[in-house]
Design an enzyme around this catalytic site. Structure first.
Site, PDB file in Angstrom:
ATOM      1  N   GLY A  69       0.822  -1.202   0.000  1.00 41.99           N
ATOM      2  CA  GLY A  69       0.000   0.000   0.000  1.00 41.99           C
ATOM      3  C   GLY A  69       0.861   1.259   0.000  1.00 41.99           C
ATOM      4  N   THR A  70       1.945   1.214   0.714  1.00 44.08           N
ATOM      5  CA  THR A  70       2.845   2.370   0.797  1.00 44.08           C
ATOM      6  C   THR A  70       3.327   2.775  -0.592  1.00 44.08           C
ATOM      7  OG1 THR A  70       3.571   1.724   3.005  1.00 44.08           O
ATOM      8  CG2 THR A  70       5.058   3.156   1.766  1.00 44.08           C
ATOM      9  N   GLN A 179      -7.600   0.744   4.623  1.00 44.37           N
ATOM     10  CA  GLN A 179      -8.427   0.265   5.744  1.00 44.37           C
ATOM     11  C   GLN A 179      -9.907   0.192   5.375  1.00 44.37           C
ATOM     12  OE1 GLN A 179      -7.339  -1.023   8.488  1.00 44.37           O
ATOM     13  NE2 GLN A 179      -5.203  -0.341   8.523  1.00 44.37           N
ATOM     14  N   HIS A 201      -2.603  -7.330   2.869  1.00 42.66           N
ATOM     15  CA  HIS A 201      -2.423  -7.946   4.194  1.00 42.66           C
ATOM     16  C   HIS A 201      -3.389  -7.437   5.253  1.00 42.66           C
ATOM     17  CE1 HIS A 201       0.130  -4.963   6.554  1.00 42.66           C
ATOM     18  NE2 HIS A 201       0.244  -4.453   5.353  1.00 42.66           N
ATOM     19  N   CYS A 324       2.701   1.454  13.139  1.00 35.39           N
ATOM     20  CA  CYS A 324       3.866   2.151  12.598  1.00 35.39           C
ATOM     21  C   CYS A 324       4.424   3.189  13.555  1.00 35.39           C
ATOM     22  CB  CYS A 324       3.501   2.825  11.287  1.00 35.39           C
ATOM     23  SG  CYS A 324       2.672   1.727  10.165  1.00 35.39           S
TER      24      CYS A 324
HETATM   25  N1  PLP Z   1      -2.448   3.242   4.473  1.00 31.09           N
HETATM   26  C1  PLP Z   1      -3.093   2.877   5.590  1.00 31.09           C
HETATM   27  C2  PLP Z   1      -4.328   3.619   5.991  1.00 31.09           C
HETATM   28  C3  PLP Z   1      -2.623   1.813   6.372  1.00 31.09           C
HETATM   29  O1  PLP Z   1      -3.272   1.462   7.482  1.00 31.09           O
HETATM   30  C4  PLP Z   1      -1.446   1.146   5.959  1.00 31.09           C
HETATM   31  C5  PLP Z   1      -0.865   0.072   6.779  1.00 31.09           C
HETATM   32  O2  PLP Z   1      -0.965   0.062   7.988  1.00 31.09           O
HETATM   33  C6  PLP Z   1      -0.825   1.565   4.773  1.00 31.09           C
HETATM   34  C7  PLP Z   1      -1.344   2.615   4.070  1.00 31.09           C
HETATM   35  C8  PLP Z   1       0.427   0.906   4.278  1.00 31.09           C
HETATM   36  O3  PLP Z   1       0.139  -0.333   3.683  1.00 31.09           O
HETATM   37  P1  PLP Z   1       1.324  -1.395   3.498  1.00 31.09           P
HETATM   38  O4  PLP Z   1       1.591  -1.963   4.860  1.00 31.09           O
HETATM   39  O5  PLP Z   1       0.779  -2.404   2.542  1.00 31.09           O
HETATM   40  O6  PLP Z   1       2.478  -0.659   2.955  1.00 31.09           O
END
Ligand code: PLP
Length: 378
Positions: A69-70, A179, A201, A324
């Site tokens: 997602g990042t 989310q 995930h 995080c």
């Molecule tokens: N955006 C939100 C709202 C998230 O909760 C998260 C992960 O906790 C992410 C982005 C990042 O996703 P990823 O862990 O797949 O990089």
């Protein structure tokens, strides 16, 4: 172990692991290879893409797999600014976005962009009017999450999209729906954002795979990675076939009786709110009507990291804000400007389809013990 941290990550069901295992060990071909095993993998990647795209209410050609997602968030921010580089150098986002969006915006600031960080109300809510009021003629991008990962608030993306179309049609809209996907209504078509981020995930898929929806208003999107032409030439790199297979299988499983699962999660959230409210000094922070899988609370006066450590040692996994930000107050809670005692005691419980009342009871009992046996320090 009692696992109440599904917003951080989720367990992978056996069927998902099996699907991945088959791809890792038997169907391991490279989708770019020209012999039957490669061609078959290419075909299957497109089937899996369609599975995920169907769940998101978009066309398969509009969905691009990323490593997480990042990565999708970073790509959306930079691609939107690139497309609108002649329009202006202003971004509107919220102070409560995930770091994946915030840090991408900060990077754009270092490139000369001005960023407006909108602060929600104390209950975490944010209105479309508030977002639209911040939009200017030179706003290249609005990036606003669909569901806040710490509080569970749902933000009015469809309303923002409609308002933008009137106020400044060229401004592009990104929503981080990590989310929200398969937790709240999350159709790319209905939401109307130009970019939409999801991650496997959080819904029972493997870590290390996400996707970015890119809508029709994005013209010639800026490639994220140049190379062998994979993902329509926009995100090169040999496809992570096992992760993609796992993502698609997780989506299929999650969609089975989805409405029932979401209702169960909402009931569990409400039950948790009721059980926790009976603990002295405990304040529920999540506003009513939020996402079914997230409950934010504060044990006012008790430091959250101590709570997380104590419960962890008793086999109960919860988090202090998001995963995080372990060890320091999160930027989300800080943005709400709550009193020091409230913000210092924030904990988040988050649920999956398999969470039951017994899990909540065990957590509430452990929290009560913490309250009764540990000294408040804030
Ligand atoms: N955006 C939100 C709202 C998230 O909760 C998260 C992960 O906790 C992410 C982005 C990042 O996703 P990823 O862990 O797949 O990089």
């Amino acid at each position: 172990m009692i696992y109440l941290d599904h917003a951080a990550t989720t367990p992978v069901p056996r069927a998902v692991a099996d699907a991945m295992y088959e791809v890792l060990t038997e169907q391991f071909g490279n989708p770019s290879s020209q012999y039957p095993m490669g061609l078959e993998m290419k075909r299957r990647v497109e089937v899996w893409r369609k599975t995920v795209a169907d769940a998101l209410g978009c066309g398969a050609k509009q969905l691009f797999f990323t490593s997480c997602g990042t990565e999708a968030d970073n790509w959306a921010v930079t691609a939107a600014c690139w497309q609108n580089r002649h329009l202006g150098r202003h971004i509107v986002t919220t102070a409560v976005e995930h770091s994946a969006v915030l840090e991408a915006c900060r990077w754009m600031e270092r490139q000369g962009y001005e960023v407006t960080y909108l602060v929600p109300a104390q209950d975490g809510s944010l209105s479309a009017e508030q977002v639209l009021a911040a939009v200017r003629q030179d706003t290249a991008l609005v990036s606003c999450m669909l569901v806040n990962n710490e509080l569970g608030n749902i933000y009015p993306i469809a309303e923002i999209a409609r308002g933008l179309a009137v106020k400044n049609p060229q401004t592009l809209l990104h929503t981080d729906a990590v989310q929200g996907f398969l937790k709240v209504p999350c159709s790319a078509k209905t939401l109307g954002a130009d970019f939409l981020t999801i991650s496997a995930h959080k819904i029972g898929g493997p870590k290390g795979i996400g996707a970015l929806y890119i809508g029709p208003r994005v013209r010639n999107p800026k490639p994220l990675l140049a190379g062998g032409g994979q993902e329509g030439g926009l995100r090169a790199g040999t496809e992570a076939t096992a992760q993609i297979a796992g993502f698609a299988r997780a989506v299929e499983l999650r969609r089975e009786n989805l409405e029932e699962k979401l209702l169960c999660m909402a009931k569990i959230r409400d039950y948790a709110a009721e059980r926790l409210s009976a603990i002295p000094d405990l304040k529920i922070l999540s506003a009513p009507g939020g996402a079914p899988h997230i409950l934010s609370a504060s044990l006012v006066g008790w430091p959250s990291q101590n709570i997380v450590n104590d419960l962890g040692s008793q086999g109960v996994c919860i988090s202090a804000g998001s995963a995080c930000h372990q060890g320091k107050p999160s930027h989300v809670i800080a943005a709400l400007k709550l009193s020091k005692k409230v913000s210092g005691g924030v904990i988040r419980l988050s649920f999956g389809p398999e969470t039951d009342k017994g899990d909540i009871d065990a957590c509430a009992d452990a929290l009560r013990r913490h309250h009764d046996t540990r000294m408040p320090m804030l």
